[in-house]
Design a protein around this motif. Structure first.
Motif, PDB file in Angstrom:
ATOM      1  N   ALA A   1     -12.222   7.533  21.131  1.00  0.00           N
ATOM      2  CA  ALA A   1     -11.851   8.714  20.330  1.00  0.00           C
ATOM      3  C   ALA A   1     -10.385   9.012  20.519  1.00  0.00           C
ATOM      4  CB  ALA A   1     -12.576   9.701  21.074  1.00  0.00           C
ATOM      5  N   MET A   2      -9.939   9.793  18.550  1.00  0.00           N
ATOM      6  CA  MET A   2      -8.817   9.351  18.543  1.00  0.00           C
ATOM      7  C   MET A   2      -8.017  10.845  18.387  1.00  0.00           C
ATOM      8  SD  MET A   2      -8.169   6.018  17.046  1.00  0.00           S
ATOM      9  CE  MET A   2      -6.094   6.457  16.163  1.00  0.00           C
TER      10      MET A   2
ATOM     11  N   ALA B   1      -2.541   7.257  19.886  1.00  0.00           N
ATOM     12  CA  ALA B   1      -3.487   8.568  21.099  1.00  0.00           C
ATOM     13  C   ALA B   1      -3.557   7.081  22.271  1.00  0.00           C
ATOM     14  CB  ALA B   1      -4.289   8.546  19.582  1.00  0.00           C
ATOM     15  N   ALA B   2      -3.216   7.466  22.994  1.00  0.00           N
ATOM     16  CA  ALA B   2      -3.271   6.769  24.296  1.00  0.00           C
ATOM     17  C   ALA B   2      -4.417   7.727  25.396  1.00  0.00           C
ATOM     18  CB  ALA B   2      -1.547   7.365  25.105  1.00  0.00           C
TER      19      ALA B   2
ATOM     20  N   SER C   1     -10.736  13.251  25.282  1.00  0.00           N
ATOM     21  CA  SER C   1      -9.784  12.495  25.094  1.00  0.00           C
ATOM     22  C   SER C   1      -8.209  13.616  23.865  1.00  0.00           C
ATOM     23  CB  SER C   1      -9.744  11.815  22.901  1.00  0.00           C
ATOM     24  OG  SER C   1      -9.431  12.017  21.791  1.00  0.00           O
ATOM     25  N   ARG C   2      -8.823  14.645  23.807  1.00  0.00           N
ATOM     26  CA  ARG C   2      -8.588  15.693  23.985  1.00  0.00           C
ATOM     27  C   ARG C   2      -7.332  16.227  24.562  1.00  0.00           C
ATOM     28  NH1 ARG C   2     -11.916  21.008  22.698  1.00  0.00           N
ATOM     29  NH2 ARG C   2     -12.745  20.411  25.174  1.00  0.00           N
ATOM     30  N   GLY C   3      -8.258  16.037  25.875  1.00  0.00           N
ATOM     31  CA  GLY C   3      -7.125  16.042  27.331  1.00  0.00           C
ATOM     32  C   GLY C   3      -6.005  15.430  27.110  1.00  0.00           C
ATOM     33  N   MET C   4      -6.258  14.025  26.848  1.00  0.00           N
ATOM     34  CA  MET C   4      -5.026  13.174  27.066  1.00  0.00           C
ATOM     35  C   MET C   4      -4.128  13.782  25.613  1.00  0.00           C
ATOM     36  SD  MET C   4      -5.568  11.126  29.396  1.00  0.00           S
ATOM     37  CE  MET C   4      -3.813  10.587  29.472  1.00  0.00           C
TER      38      MET C   4
ATOM     39  N   GLY D   1      -5.767   9.863  22.839  1.00  0.00           N
ATOM     40  CA  GLY D   1      -7.577   9.626  22.466  1.00  0.00           C
ATOM     41  C   GLY D   1      -8.040   8.866  23.737  1.00  0.00           C
ATOM     42  N   LYS D   2      -9.579   8.560  24.074  1.00  0.00           N
ATOM     43  CA  LYS D   2      -9.793   7.768  24.999  1.00  0.00           C
ATOM     44  C   LYS D   2     -10.701   6.756  24.882  1.00  0.00           C
ATOM     45  CE  LYS D   2      -9.757   8.606  29.263  1.00  0.00           C
ATOM     46  NZ  LYS D   2      -9.003   9.333  30.800  1.00  0.00           N
TER      47      LYS D   2
END
Ligand code: NAD
Length: 349
Positions: free
Chosen positions: A31-32, A40-41, A63-66, A80-81
């Motif tokens: 997920a980006m 996206a990391a 992913s949003r949290g990142m 992303g995650k």
């Protein structure tokens, strides 16, 4: 028909990749959420989910949290995650990791991965044979990289000190009582820093051997895991599980400060308001626990050495102070203020 766009946590994700490799049995979601600030990391999680919808929800939220975490840490990275859908027995093979590495590689650097729950450094070494878009790999002494845990711990400890200064008017944790949930990598580092400054510690972990060992080196009192959340103390530092701050647990808290490293501590958004209403100062988790990703980012981008990592971690308390100041001025809770700041930084304010 339910589509990913219809998921409550979709939040305009830029891209979602559903990866299948029949030969190895790999099924994964990459997920980006945002590449506004850079690639996206975010790490890769290996987990058994009750169903595919749970896996997708987890990927979207993480992913949003990142995105928020990287933006608030001032990093040139988006969010992303990846989640790898494990079977019930959590069977993991080198072929599966190879296929995952190839999937990451096929995105050409738009997504950068590292370890997360269920993925070890050895797993990442395997993935790294198939892609260079990866961090969290072992490095030589003095170089930036490797285990992010100690960096997360340092940031959390500095965040606790900032909270203590704001709420209790003290420059040091000396003589203060800190209740730590967890005795793992992050909690261990926090406990060592706090003990070195003269704090009194109570620690709980479901792993008896681990908690006893940490208590031995820090002089801490071991507490039953069921009792740690209601202990009377100056600070509660959740450093184990997510979703531990609920309507029920918040009502029973006996501390003026909650500041810890665990991800996703608030069970729901309303729980931020509940803490605020009780006058408990909360350090938003993705702001205080960014030390690890700061280290990962510097390793991956190669844009500095240990001094840059240190100075970025030392900025965490300043970011928290900004959040708390705005929260006080507007009577919005700190988690809400942090989300709004993060969204502005990623161009979605
Ligand atoms: P870890 O696995 O080393 O430690 C977690 C500890 O929590 C374990 O010892 C486990 O036994 C304990 N635990 C599990 N259930 C518990 C319970 N009910 N009560 C008390 N203890 C319990 O993990 P870690 O790397 O220290 O991470 C801790 C938290 O911090 C996680 O939420 C993680 O997502 C978050 N985090 C870690 C990093 C990092 O750099 N390691 C970075 C950011 C956020």
């Amino acid at each position: 028909m339910i589509t990913p766009w219809g998921f409550p946590d979709f939040d305009a994700h830029e891209a979602l990749h559903f990866v299948t490799d029949e030969a190895s049995g790999l099924r994964a979601i990459i997920a980006m959420h945002s590449t506004h600030l850079g690639p996206a990391a975010g790490g890769s999680r290996f987990w058994h989910y009750a169903d595919d919808a749970d896996a997708l929800t987890d990927a979207l939220r993480l992913s949003r949290g990142m995105s928020y975490k990287n933006a608030m840490a001032g990093l040139p990275l988006g969010g992303g995650k990846a989640v790898i859908l494990a079977d019930k027995n959590r069977t993991k093979t080198p072929q599966m990791l190879a296929a995952f590495g190839e999937a990451v590689d096929s995105l050409g650097g738009k997504y950068v991965t590292a370890e997360d729950v269920g993925i070890s450094v050895d797993d990442m070494i395997e993935v790294a044979r198939h892609t260079k878009f990866i961090a969290g790999l072992p490095v030589e002494e003095g170089q930036v990289g490797g285990d992010p845990g100690p960096h997360t711990s340092l940031g959390v400890f500095l965040g606790i000190k900032a909270a203590v200064k704001r709420k209790l008017g003290k420059d040091s944790v000396s003589g203060l009582h800190i209740a730590l949930q967890g005795a793992g990598s992050v909690a261990g580092g926090v406990a060592r820093h706090a003990a070195a400054e003269g704090a009194r510690l109570s620690i709980a972990d479901v792993d008896a051997a681990r908690v006893n060992e940490l208590a031995k080196v820090t002089g801490a009192t071991v507490v039953d895991p069921a009792a740690i959340m209601t202990l009377e103390a100056d600070v509660l530092s959740p450093c184990a599980l997510g979703a531990i701050l609920t309507e029920q647990s918040i009502a029973a808290l006996n501390v003026p400060i909650v500041a810890g490293g665990a991800n996703n501590q608030l069970a729901t958004r309303e729980d931020g308001d509940r803490l605020h209403a009780r006058g408990i100062l909360y350090a938003p988790d993705y702001v205080i626990n960014a030390g690890g990703i700061i280290n990962v980012s510097t390793e991956y981008l190669g844009d500095g050495g240990p001094e840059l990592v240190r100075s970025r971690i030392e900025a965490i308390p300043h970011r928290l102070e900004q959040i708390w100041a705005e929260s006080e001025g507007t009577s919005r809770d700190p988690a809400d203020v942090a989300d709004a700041m993060a969204r502005k930084l990623i161009g979605r304010g």
